[in-house]
Structure formats: C-alpha cells, structure tokens
Design an enzyme around this catalytic site. Structure first.
Site, mmCIF file in Angstrom:
data_model
loop_
_atom_site.group_PDB
_atom_site.id
_atom_site.type_symbol
_atom_site.label_atom_id
_atom_site.label_comp_id
_atom_site.label_asym_id
_atom_site.label_seq_id
_atom_site.Cartn_x
_atom_site.Cartn_y
_atom_site.Cartn_z
ATOM 1 C CG ASP A 1 6.552 -0.876 -7.557
ATOM 2 O OD1 ASP A 1 7.626 -0.762 -8.153
ATOM 3 O OD2 ASP A 1 6.476 -1.158 -6.334
ATOM 4 C CB CYS B 1 12.844 -2.739 -6.083
ATOM 5 S SG CYS B 1 12.008 -4.322 -5.936
ATOM 6 N N GLY C 1 0.776 -1.236 0.000
ATOM 7 C CA GLY C 1 0.000 0.000 0.000
ATOM 8 C C GLY C 1 0.806 1.282 0.000
#
Length: 455
Positions: free
Chosen positions: A181, A234, A118
């Site tokens: 993402d 990432c 979140g």
C-alpha cells in the site's frame, strides 16, 4: 464539509476511467464522510447500543458501515480490539485475498510492507489465520502505533519490523504474498483530510511515482515464484496507478491478475494502456468509501530462494515456563522465551520463520508478551489480556460502561466481593486489561501510555 478542489487537480483527472467531473466535485462539496469499521472475528461482536451499525461493506464480510461517527475513544470495546476503524474502500484487500486463494492453499509467508497504522495487517491477520505475517513500517515514529494495533487485535502470528524496503533484498523469494500500500499523493483522501488538498501538485505526483518504483524495485525480488503482489494507493493519478502497473510488468514481467467483482458494487474496472493490466478504481461518488486504487499480480518467473536460518528460538528455563503455564491455554503450541525480562509466547509452527526474520530484519514486536516473572510470580502483560492465548480459568469481571471508562483512564476502581489476585477487566465480554484485587484496594494495570486522556 465543503471543499474547493484545485482546478489543476480536476484537469489532471480528465479522461480517467470512471471519472465524472460533476458528480465527483459534488460529492466533495456536499456529502458527509462515510464511517466504517471491521469486526475482529476472534473477539465477541460488540453490542450495537453505542455502535450505530447500518449495513455490511459488500466486498468485506466483516466490514460494517456506521450511520454516524461515534467517539471511538470513549467506546471501551474499541480499546479491547473488538473492531478496527478502517476506510471501506481499502477493505477490498479482503476480497482479493479470498479470490486468489479460493482454489489453492493459503500463503505461508505474507509481507505487509507499508503497514502503519495497521489496517491492512489486522485485515490480513483475520483473513489468513494460518499464515505467518510480517508487518513492516519504515518510519520509526509510526511503529509504536502499528505494534499497539496489532496487540489490540490479539494476533499471535504477526511479527512487526522497522525496515527500509531495500532491506528485504536479503530475503529473495521468501514471501508468498506481498501487500504494498504505497506512499502516494493522497488525493483519494481529500474528503477526510482537507489539509492534503493544499499539498497536492503535479510535481508531488511525479515524486510519489518515482518513490513507488523504488519501493517495488527493492522488494519484488523477495516474492517467490507463484506468489502474489497486491499493489494499492489512495491516489487517483494514473501516474501512480495504471502507469505503475505497466511499469511492474515491463520491469519485472509479473502477470496481471483479474479479480471477479459484483457489478452492483460500482467499482470501476480499469485496463492499463500498455500491458492491459486490470486495476480497480474506487470513486466516492460511486461507492460508499473514499478514493482508492488496487491491482493484483502474480510472479511467474523463476527467482532465487532464501532457505532460512535453522537455529532455534532460545526457550525460557523450565521454572519460568511453569510459572507462565497457568495463564495460557494451548500451552504446548507455544515456544516460551525470555526476552529482556519479558516472557514471550510464539507459535512453535513458525519457529524457523521467527528465527529468519529476527536474524535478517529489525524486529520491534514478535509473538505475544506474557509478562514479567518476579520471584515465583508473574506480572502479566497487557498484550496477554487482549490475545486469544489467555486461559479461560483466569478470573474476570464485566464492568459497567462508567467503570470501564474509569479503568481505561487508569483511575481507581472499587470492588467488594471479587476474588483476590490478578483479574481481567471486561466490557461486553471483551477483555480490556488487568487489575490486581488486594485486600484493601484494587491496582489498575492498564498501560499508562494507552490511557484515555479525553474527558
């Protein structure tokens, strides 16, 4: 914490923009982890007594670095949603959103596709308070945590869904902004997750690249003409970063968007080899943050548009609405519905969007849960206590830290002079939840599954 990085991993980074082998390996071997949080603008700023704030994250005005990592579990205001513990590099999404909407109206409909736990959804909720945000997570076991964090944040314009990316094909041209993402090989988080080092392999990088392409193929069609895509990982791997940027342009003809950055931030600007798409790399030896890659694109091609469902949200009977009304401020701004015996408040301005998403996707949380009506009384829901919908007329008591932790552990509290009835427990003027003061005892209504188990 000293780490030994695989030689095959180091070799794979050779020649990447901004990569400096000695500094990179040194920061993984010797440097302590960076701790950062992002403040909730809708709640009082927590006092710094128990929160060692050092300075501001330069690319996110609400981001703060901490000089030491506290026990978030034992900080009452963390449970009250006063801040979110988030990695600083990923807060760059805030800067991109502010840049792309600096000279134009904010997006109406926003999708955070891979949302759990979140961090980016709460960031978007704070940065875009006038937007309708769909926070989606494909993995069922992670949706509960996502919903909990959205509830703690207190937002009334976020709807949580549990869908596979392919389900968004049913919403062509629907979103003005998409944040992807993407699941990745995770090399940017090696300093935080040592176990991930042993899982890294070139084969896993290749598998992740193919997964990212599938996710984007399934969802880019739901981005409207003129809309923006923010893509991030990432991972340091060019296969998951710059090469995906080139693939997006080749496959979908999206236009890369260059973002202004301050040179002092030490973020590495990178240009993809085939289509000169601008991306941004974060290295822990250069920035106060972990490894991260992000890029932005604009959909400039005509796309089919979804025109939505025009059916109404079924509202609760007037009797239920009259029982609920004293608990809410700005009551007239909300639709009050009764869903599976729980009364929900949803913003009227998003009625069509709520109907569309409810008819198209698997919704796990929508609006703010107000409570359950029993006879002529309301048993208020925990979500209401943490939201900004709560009426200022509801009695509240500020607790000392020891009592606040007792409350969060769902232990008994004792009060002698408090007004009888439903009362909000607070710490530092930040709401923690409900208690009910009775003539001979106090009932603690903190959710059992949220309680602190740590001693």
């Amino acid at each position: 914490m000293q780490q030994v990085l695989p030689q095959s991993f180091i070799d794979s980074l050779a020649g990447l923009p901004g990569f400096e082998k000695d500094k990179f390996t040194d920061v993984h071997e010797n440097t302590e982890q960076v701790t950062s949080i992002r403040l909730n603008p809708l709640k009082p700023t927590p006092a710094t007594n128990d929160l060692p704030v050092a300075n501001t994250v330069p690319w996110c005005g609400s981001g703060r670095y901490l000089s030491a990592r506290p026990s978030f579990t034992l900080d009452p205001v963390f449970h009250g949603g006063a801040y979110y513990a988030q990695e600083a590099s990923s807060m760059f999404v805030d800067h991109i959103v502010k840049e792309i909407y600096r000279n134009q109206a904010p997006p109406k409909r926003v999708l955070d596709l891979c949302a759990a736990p979140g961090g980016k959804s709460t960031l978007l909720a704070a940065a875009l308070p006038g937007s309708f945000i769909v926070s989606n997570e494909v993995i069922k076991t992670r949706v509960g945590m996502l919903s909990e964090n959205i509830s703690k944040w207190g937002s009334d314009h976020v709807i949580v869904t549990n869908n596979d990316p392919k389900d968004f094909k049913k919403l062509p041209g629907y979103f003005d902004l998409m944040v992807v993402d993407a699941p990745c090989s995770g090399s940017g988080l090696f300093r935080k997750d040592v176990a991930a080092i042993n899982e890294w392999s070139e084969a896993n990088v290749e598998m992740c690249s193919l997964r990212q392409q599938r996710i984007l193929t399934d969802t880019i069609g739901s981005l409207k003409e003129g809309g923006f895509l923010i893509y991030s990982t990432c991972s340091y791997s060019m296969q998951e970063d710059e090469e995906i940027c080139d693939w997006i342009i080749n496959q979908f003809q999206l236009q890369p968007v260059k973002i202004n950055i301050d040179p002092s931030w030490a973020i590495v600007e990178t240009i993809s080899k085939k289509n000169a798409a601008t991306g941004y790399r974060f290295y822990p030896d250069k920035v106060q943050g972990e490894g991260f890659f992000i890029a932005c694109f604009r959909q400039t091609n005509p796309v089919d548009n979804f025109y939505g469902y025009h059916n109404k949200v079924a509202v609760a009977p007037k009797q239920i609405q009259s029982i609920v009304k004293p608990f809410l401020k700005n009551f007239d701004d909300y639709l009050i519905s009764d869903q599976k015996e729980i009364v929900i408040a949803s913003l009227k301005k998003w009625e069509e969007e709520i109907a569309t998403i409810s008819n198209t996707l698997n919704v796990r949380k929508s609006g703010v849960a107000i409570g359950t009506v029993k006879g002529k009384d309301l048993i208020p829901h925990h979500e209401l206590a943490l939201s900004h919908l709560l009426s200022n007329d509801i009695p509240a008591v500020n607790l000392a830290k020891e009592d606040a932790l007792k409350y969060l552990r769902r232990q008994d509290l004792v009060f002698e002079n408090e007004k009888k009835g439903w009362t909000i427990c607070r710490f530092g003027d930040i709401n923690l939840g409900w208690m009910k003061v009775l003539p001979n005892r106090v009932n603690n209504y903190y959710p059992p599954n949220w309680r602190i188990l740590k001693a």
